[in-house]
Write a protein that holds these residues in place. Sequence first.
Motif: not given
Length: 255
Positions: A58-63, A65-76
Amino acid sequence: MKKTKTRPIHSIDRAIDLLMLFSENDTRLTISEMSERLGVPKTTVRGIVNTLSNRNLLEQRDGSAEYTLGGVMFLLGMKYMAISDVISKCSTFMERLAFKYHESVNVCLAVGRTITIVMRYAPDRSHISHPAGSAIIPTHASCSGKTLLAFMNDEQREYMLENYKFEAITPKTLTTREDFIKEIDEVRRTRISFDNEEYIPGMAGIGGPIFGATGSAIAAFSVFGTAEKIYSLQKDIISEILFTSAQLTSKLNIG
């Protein structure tokens, strides 16, 4: 030999449930939103999110409180695409349909409680993985949604339809569970599904299943284009869908 039923690891199960929230319509979620949807305390959700974020799942969007899927999920996801028999073996068939009708051809999978376009083929360009902006399509208003649910077992189908909202997207959209079940019963009988301008006005589709060894549809595909053209070529497209479905099913299950 009787299989021994294993008990799931609760913390891992919960983390997977959290990740699956992002397979639905929302691609950005706050801790509060995750907590509410999972029915889990915020402190527990925060711990899971922190762990997943530390591993780039998961990744937190800059500035924000929201989170999105992270780069590892894309690689998988890309790794799955590379090894998937469905994707590698269906390319030639889908390209042929796209060029024959000069319309888009979509290949879809059931992901969590959503129907997701994993590959899109067009006659004027090479195929695209994970189409931007339209990867998730409505279960009740798409050929592939109807196809995949038609050939699921009862438990899987109930999971997909639990709390599902049959929203009226166009005037022709099915808006009740009863009507939807009736239609997928017909899909199961004929092995052909239709989108009669139920998702986008003026656009229609005809689709079919790709079966696995167990008889369930492991994927679905459809020819999607202008309603006028799809309707005028309906008989021919149905014939091609049935032929392609049988050929791909055979190819996948022979090896």
